[in-house]
Write an enzyme that holds these catalytic residues in place. Structure first.
Site, PDB file in Angstrom:
ATOM      1  N   TRP A 170       0.858  -1.181   0.000  1.00  0.00           N
ATOM      2  CA  TRP A 170       0.000   0.000   0.000  1.00  0.00           C
ATOM      3  C   TRP A 170       0.893   1.229   0.000  1.00  0.00           C
ATOM      4  O   TRP A 170       1.906   1.279   0.717  1.00  0.00           O
ATOM      5  CB  TRP A 170      -0.897   0.054   1.240  1.00  0.00           C
TER       6      TRP A 170
ATOM      7  N   GLU B 216      -2.966  -3.017  -2.682  1.00  0.00           N
ATOM      8  CA  GLU B 216      -4.104  -2.455  -1.935  1.00  0.00           C
ATOM      9  C   GLU B 216      -4.460  -1.060  -2.424  1.00  0.00           C
ATOM     10  O   GLU B 216      -3.596  -0.191  -2.541  1.00  0.00           O
ATOM     11  CB  GLU B 216      -3.762  -2.408  -0.445  1.00  0.00           C
TER      12      GLU B 216
ATOM     13  N   LYS C  62      -7.017   2.603  -2.457  1.00  0.00           N
ATOM     14  CA  LYS C  62      -7.645   3.528  -1.522  1.00  0.00           C
ATOM     15  C   LYS C  62      -8.353   4.624  -2.306  1.00  0.00           C
ATOM     16  O   LYS C  62      -7.916   5.005  -3.405  1.00  0.00           O
ATOM     17  CB  LYS C  62      -6.606   4.145  -0.575  1.00  0.00           C
TER      18      LYS C  62
ATOM     19  N   ASP D  85      -9.841  -3.113   1.319  1.00  0.00           N
ATOM     20  CA  ASP D  85      -9.850  -2.574   2.680  1.00  0.00           C
ATOM     21  C   ASP D  85     -11.200  -1.927   2.942  1.00  0.00           C
ATOM     22  O   ASP D  85     -11.632  -1.042   2.201  1.00  0.00           O
ATOM     23  CB  ASP D  85      -8.721  -1.557   2.857  1.00  0.00           C
TER      24      ASP D  85
ATOM     25  N   HIS E  53     -11.395   1.905   2.851  1.00  0.00           N
ATOM     26  CA  HIS E  53     -10.744   2.631   1.763  1.00  0.00           C
ATOM     27  C   HIS E  53     -11.681   2.980   0.612  1.00  0.00           C
ATOM     28  O   HIS E  53     -11.233   3.241  -0.499  1.00  0.00           O
ATOM     29  CB  HIS E  53      -9.563   1.821   1.223  1.00  0.00           C
TER      30      HIS E  53
ATOM     31  N   HIS F 125      -8.814  -6.388   4.266  1.00  0.00           N
ATOM     32  CA  HIS F 125      -8.426  -5.653   5.464  1.00  0.00           C
ATOM     33  C   HIS F 125      -9.718  -5.145   6.087  1.00  0.00           C
ATOM     34  O   HIS F 125     -10.415  -4.316   5.479  1.00  0.00           O
ATOM     35  CB  HIS F 125      -7.489  -4.494   5.144  1.00  0.00           C
TER      36      HIS F 125
ATOM     37  N   ASP G   4     -12.710   8.925   8.696  1.00  0.00           N
ATOM     38  CA  ASP G   4     -11.657   8.096   9.279  1.00  0.00           C
ATOM     39  C   ASP G   4     -11.987   6.623   9.081  1.00  0.00           C
ATOM     40  O   ASP G   4     -13.110   6.175   9.340  1.00  0.00           O
ATOM     41  CB  ASP G   4     -11.532   8.418  10.769  1.00  0.00           C
TER      42      ASP G   4
ATOM     43  N   ASP H 249     -10.264   3.777  10.341  1.00  0.00           N
ATOM     44  CA  ASP H 249      -9.520   2.781  11.109  1.00  0.00           C
ATOM     45  C   ASP H 249     -10.000   2.616  12.543  1.00  0.00           C
ATOM     46  O   ASP H 249      -9.212   2.532  13.474  1.00  0.00           O
ATOM     47  CB  ASP H 249      -8.021   3.130  11.096  1.00  0.00           C
TER      48      ASP H 249
ATOM     49  N   ASP I 166      -7.234  -4.182  10.224  1.00  0.00           N
ATOM     50  CA  ASP I 166      -6.459  -2.957  10.022  1.00  0.00           C
ATOM     51  C   ASP I 166      -7.168  -1.785  10.697  1.00  0.00           C
ATOM     52  O   ASP I 166      -7.952  -1.069  10.084  1.00  0.00           O
ATOM     53  CB  ASP I 166      -6.286  -2.689   8.527  1.00  0.00           C
TER      54      ASP I 166
END
Length: 429
Positions: free
Chosen positions: A190, A231, A233, A264, A267, A291, A299, A301, A331
Site C-alpha cells: 500500500w 491495496e 484507496k 480494505d 478505503h 483488510h 476516518d 480505522d 487494520d
C-alpha cells in the site's frame, strides 16, 4: 467437577441447539468451519503505528493515530508479550501481520531499501514457537522519501527506485517468513501517493506506478512461501482529490498480473461496502486479501464492531464458499482505549461474524431463492437474526478453552494493572 457457569453455558447451548436444528443447521459443522479460518492480526494496533525503526517518528503520509491511552508497547519484546495475551483470548489459530518498520536491528540505522530477513529473525522465532503464520508489508510512509506524498509513482527516479528496492526487499523477507513458518506469507503493498488538490495529469503517476510494480514483481518467488498483494484507496489526508493507486487501477493490475487484490473496508466511499465487491472480484482472481476495519465519516480505522457491514463481509465469504481463497486481515489503530482490548474486541467480533454466517440455513434459503420465493427468503433472513447466536458463541469459546462472555476483560484489566501501568512514555531498550 463442572463449574456452575460452565453448566449454565452448556445447558443454554443445548436449548439453542434445538432451535437451530429445526432449521436444519449443523452447529458442529459451523463451529469446525469457523475454527479453520485464520485471521491476521495487525501488529500496529499495539504501538500506534510507531514501529522500532525510529522511535517517535512522525507518520505523515495521511496517517494519524488519535488517543493517548497509557501502556503502549515500546519495543518488540513488549509488543510480543502483549500479543501473547491477545492470542490466549481468541478461539482458533490466527496469524500476525507485520510492517517493515517493526524490524529489530540492535540500534543500528538500517535504510528501508536494505532491510533483510535477519532483521525479523526474532519475529520469525516467536512465530515458529507459537505456531503462528506471518504476513508482511513494506512501509512506504513516515520517511523523508515519502514527504512529497509520492513514493512508487514519484517523478524523481531516485526516490522511485528507493521505494522499488524497499518493496523488493519486503518480498524477500515475506518469502523467508513463509518458508520458516511453513505457511505462505502475504506481502501487501500500500502506498499513500496522491494529490491534495485536483491534478492536471492523472495518467502519468499511474503509468509510473504500473512500471514500478512490474519491476518489483519481476523476480518470481515460490507461492508456497510468498503471495503478492496490492491495496487500493479512495482518498487520504493530503490526497483528498486524487490517489494514484485507486480501486480501478489496482483491480486491473491484480487481474492482469494475477496478484492478490486487497479490499480494505475503510478505503472506499462511506456508502460503499467491500462485501458487495467480493463475489465479482473472485470471478477473476484465485485469491484476494481483505483488510477489515470500520469507517466513521472520513476516518477508516476504528475498532470493528459486530455491525451490519461486518456481518455482510462474513456472509460474502461463507455464502460464496470462499473461505480457502480469501485471506482476512485486520487494520485499525485505536489509541483511545486499552490496545489489547481493541485487538481482542475486533478479532472476536470478526470470528463472531464468521460463526454467524456459518449458522445460516443454507438449504432453505437457496431453495427459496431458486424457486423465486422471495417472500419466504426475506421472512427467513429476518427471522434468523433473532436466533440465539450468543449461546453458540459462549459454547464455542468454552470448546476452545478461551474466556467466555466478558471474562476476557478481567484478564486484560489484570494485565493492565500488572504490566501496562508500569510502562512510561520513555522508550524501553
Amino acid at each position: 467437577m463442572p463449574t456452575p457457569k460452565r453448566q449454565s453455558i452448556e445447558q443454554t447451548y443445548e436449548i439453542a441447539k434445538e432451535r437451530y436444528d429445526t432449521l436444519g443447521i449443523n452447529i458442529d459443522s459451523a463451529m469446525q468451519k469457523t475454527s479453520e479460518i485464520s485471521i491476521s492480526l495487525h501488529c500496529w494496533q499495539g504501538d500506534d503505528v510507531t514501529g522500532f525503526e525510529n522511535q517517535g517518528q512522525n507518520l505523515g503520509s495521511g496517517l494519524a493515530v488519535t488517543g493517548h491511552y497509557p501502556g503502549k508497547a515500546r519495543n518488540a519484546d513488549e509488543l510480543r508479550k502483549d500479543l501473547d495475551l491477545v492470542y490466549q483470548l481468541l478461539p482458533g489459530k490466527h496469524r500476525l501481520n507485520l510492517h517493515a518498520i517493526y524490524l529489530e536491528s540492535s540500534g543500528k540505522k538500517i535504510e528501508r531499501n536494505n532491510i533483510q530477513p535477519e532483521h525479523f529473525s526474532r519475529w520469525i522465532d516467536w512465530a515458529k514457537a507459537n505456531n503462528i503464520g506471518l504476513d508482511f508489508n513494506p512501509s512506504c510512509f513516515g520517511h523523508q522519501h515519502s514527504n512529497s506524498g509520492f513514493t512508487l509513482s514519484n517523478q524523481d527516479p531516485n526516490i522511485r527506485n528507493f521505494w522499488i528496492e524497499h518493496c523488493v526487499a519486503a518480498r524477500h523477507i515475506g518469502a523467508a517468513m513463509g518458508k520458516a513458518t511453513d505457511s505462505p506469507c502475504i506481502t501487501n503493498i500500500w502506498i499513500p501517493d496522491g494529490y491534495k488538490d485536483t491534478p492536471y495529469d492523472r495518467m502519468a503517476p499511474r503509468e509510473r506506478l504500473m512500471l514500478s510494480l512490474d519491476t518489483i514483481f519481476q523476480e518470481k518467488i515460490d507461492k508456497a512461501h510468498n503471495l503478492d498483494s496490492v491495496e487500493s484507496k479512495l482518498f487520504g489526508i493530503g490526497s483528498e482529490s486524487y490517489v494514484t493507486g485507486s480501486h480501478e487501477f489496482y483491480l486491473g493490475y491484480a487481474i492482469s498480473r494475477q496478484k492478490l487484490y486487497c479490499l480494505d473496508a475503510g478505503h472506499f466511499h462511506p456508502t460503499e461496502t467491500i462485501s458487495d465487491k467480493v463475489s465479482s472480484t473472485m470471478l477473476y482472481l484465485d485469491e484476494i486479501l481483505l483488510h477489515v476495519s470500520r469507517g466513521v465519516r472520513w476516518d477508516s480505522d476504528h475498532v470493528i464492531t459486530l455491525n451490519d457491514d461486518l456481518h455482510a463481509i462474513a456472509q460474502s465469504i461463507v455464502r460464496g464458499n470462499f473461505a480457502h481463497r480469501i485471506h482476512i486481515g485486520l487494520d485499525f489503530f485505536d489509541a483511545s482505549i486499552n490496545r489489547i482490548a481493541a485487538w481482542t474486541i475486533g478479532t472476536r467480533n470478526m470470528i463472531k461474524a464468521l460463526l454467524a454466517a456459518h449458522l445460516e440455513p443454507v438449504t432453505l434459503l437457496k431453495n427459496y431463492e431458486d424457486q423465486a420465493d422471495y417472500t419466504n427468503r426475506l421472512a427467513l433472513l429476518e427471522e434468523i437474526k433473532m436466533l440465539p447466536l450468543g449461546a453458540i458463541w459462549d459454547y464455542y469459546c468454552l470448546k476452545y478453552d478461551v474466556p467466555t462472555r466478558n471474562d476476557w476483560m478481567l484478564e486484560v484489566k489484570q494485565y493492565e494493572h500488572d504490566v501496562l501501568s508500569k510502562r512510561t512514555d520513555d522508550v524501553a531498550m
